[in-house]
Design an enzyme around this catalytic site. Structure first.
Site, mmCIF file in Angstrom:
data_model
loop_
_atom_site.group_PDB
_atom_site.id
_atom_site.type_symbol
_atom_site.label_atom_id
_atom_site.label_comp_id
_atom_site.label_asym_id
_atom_site.label_seq_id
_atom_site.Cartn_x
_atom_site.Cartn_y
_atom_site.Cartn_z
ATOM 1 C CB SER A 175 -1.031 -0.035 1.192
ATOM 2 O OG SER A 175 -1.844 0.972 1.062
ATOM 3 N NE ARG A 245 -9.062 1.681 11.120
ATOM 4 C CZ ARG A 245 -8.014 1.037 10.288
ATOM 5 N NH1 ARG A 245 -7.377 1.799 9.168
ATOM 6 N NH2 ARG A 245 -7.437 -0.161 10.707
ATOM 7 C CG ASP A 344 -6.374 -3.496 -3.786
ATOM 8 O OD1 ASP A 344 -7.226 -2.589 -3.289
ATOM 9 O OD2 ASP A 344 -5.212 -3.383 -3.472
ATOM 10 C CG HIS A 377 -5.979 -2.147 0.123
ATOM 11 N ND1 HIS A 377 -4.891 -1.769 -0.973
ATOM 12 C CD2 HIS A 377 -5.283 -1.298 1.123
ATOM 13 C CE1 HIS A 377 -3.751 -1.284 -0.712
ATOM 14 N NE2 HIS A 377 -4.020 -0.758 0.558
#
EC number: 2.3.1.46
Length: 415
Positions: A175, A245, A344, A377
């Protein structure tokens, strides 16, 4: 070469590396961070300069006498230097990539000396917005400089200098960590033999920037944010950080994964199956996201979230070459391994294929694996046998080329 010093004000447990004494087969053992202080000013992409700073690091394995077996692991948004093993301060705190790094694991610490660095601006020990600004005697807060991926690489290079590492056997990350690895290959080509980029991208899409902006607005508009100087007010913008979040977490999971985990399952449904006709938690997925958000808001710093998401937005090495990614990657001399995951949608496989095409255009040696995985992901963090086999095979090739067959002979305490 800059000359860092260990922070003498820190507890003895943090003043020197703790030897990784394996507590179980495949474990990197009990570990504690080292805090390196750098007094040489660090010029930043923004034009500002950070006069002095500390970086929290952890190391695993042993640096060989030739200093050729070092691997730098770069972390993603909410991770840290604690890559593997068990924290000396908390036996429940296992490294975020513990399934990848350790004795006998894909990145085998019987062969490699692995370094995890907590990036500048983070909230896990390195200098960041919550640190004291020496000019004011108060936390930096919103005055902390905006950082870029390239700034992090420059700071990490000084850690390499500290250990006398001229060239990493590999720089790797997933990432945002993959962006740092890519930046290393471009900006410090002579210092990277292999570049391992997992579930990453050469730039954020408009959609990704949009997700980051919504998350930032949730934080900035929280009444407890106080313009980023909430430390002085004794508050935490927990509501905004929790929502940020929750937004991010949705993007880390695939639709199929969420369907399998939650579907439309209700949270404590009525006996007759009727809806509650209200706005409190009704579905399991709502409960899960609230839990993740509230947990995150208890340990992560809101200013750090703003800073790191903006660094994500700014990463675009092809910006300097008129959008030509091949030209941007032309300085790289490393061999490359790129890995993507089929579900992803945050950084989809096409972004990795784009990097592969650019590297092949330049004649760079590149290995690419697209793993069929249902987890979105976050698959880069999971123990997927096919994924790990690819990474293991790549590192075994590096070990053969370097003559790292088995455990390396200790040179002594490298720190």
């Amino acid at each position: 070469m800059t000359n860092p010093v260990l922070n003498p004000a820190l507890p003895a447990t943090a003043a020197a590396p703790v030897a990784a004494t394996p507590s179980a087969v495949g474990s990197a053992g009990i570990v504690a961070p080292v805090f390196l202080r750098f007094d040489e000013p660090l010029p930043l992409a923004s034009g500002q300069t950070l006069d002095g700073y500390e970086l929290a690091i952890e190391t695993y394995g042993t640096l060989n006498a030739q200093r050729t077996n070092a691997v730098l692991v770069c972390h993603a948004l909410n991770a840290s230097h604690h890559v593997a093993g068990v924290s000396a301060d908390n036996p429940k705190d296992v490294g975020w990539w513990d399934n990848m790094v350790g004795p006998g694991k894909p990145v085998d610490t019987n062969r490699y000396f692995v370094i995890g660095v907590n990036n500048l601006g983070s909230c896990f020990g390195s200098t960041g917005p919550a640190s004291i600004n020496p000019a004011t005697g108060r936390p930096w807060g919103a005055a902390f400089p905006v950082l870029t991926v390239e700034d992090w690489v420059r700071a990490q290079a000084r850690v390499a200098d500290h250990f006398g590492i001229e060239r990493f056997a590999a720089v790797m990350g997933g990432s945002l960590g993959g962006m740092q690895a890519l930046s290393w290959a471009i900006t410090c080509p002579q210092r990277v033999a292999n570049c391992v980029v997992v579930a990453s991208t050469p730039r954020l899409s408009a959609q990704n920037i949009g997700f980051n902006e919504v998350a930032r607005r949730a934080i900035i508009t929280d009444p407890d944010f106080h313009g980023g100087d909430y430390y002085a007010h004794g508050t935490v913008p927990g509501r905004g950080l929790s929502v940020a979040r929750m937004i991010g977490h949705i993007t880390y999971l695939s639709d199929d994964d969420m369907a399998e985990k939650f579907g439309r399952t209700r949270r404590e449904p009525a006996a007759d199956g009727a809806y509650r006709y209200g706005y409190d938690v009704e579905f399991e997925v709502e409960s899960y996201l609230r839990y993740q958000g509230e947990k995150f808001s208890r340990y992560f710093d809101a200013n750090t979230y703003l800073l790191i998401t903006r660094a994500l937005d700014y990463f675009d090495p092809a910006r300097a070459t008129g959008g030509d990614l091949a030209r941007a990657l032309a300085p790289a001399t490393a061999d490359f391994l790129l890995v993507s995951f089929s579900t992803d949608w945050r950084f989809p496989p096409e972004r990795s294929r784009e990097m592969v095409r650019a590297l092949l255009k330049n004649g760079s040696p590149v290995t690419y694996a697209e793993i069929d995985a249902p987890h979105g992901h976050d698959a880069f963090l999971l123990d997927d046998a096919r994924y790990h086999a690819v990474v293991r095979g790549y590192y075994e090739r590096i070990a053969r080329e370097l003559g790292l067959n088995g455990a390396v002979a200790p040179e002594g305490n490298p720190a």
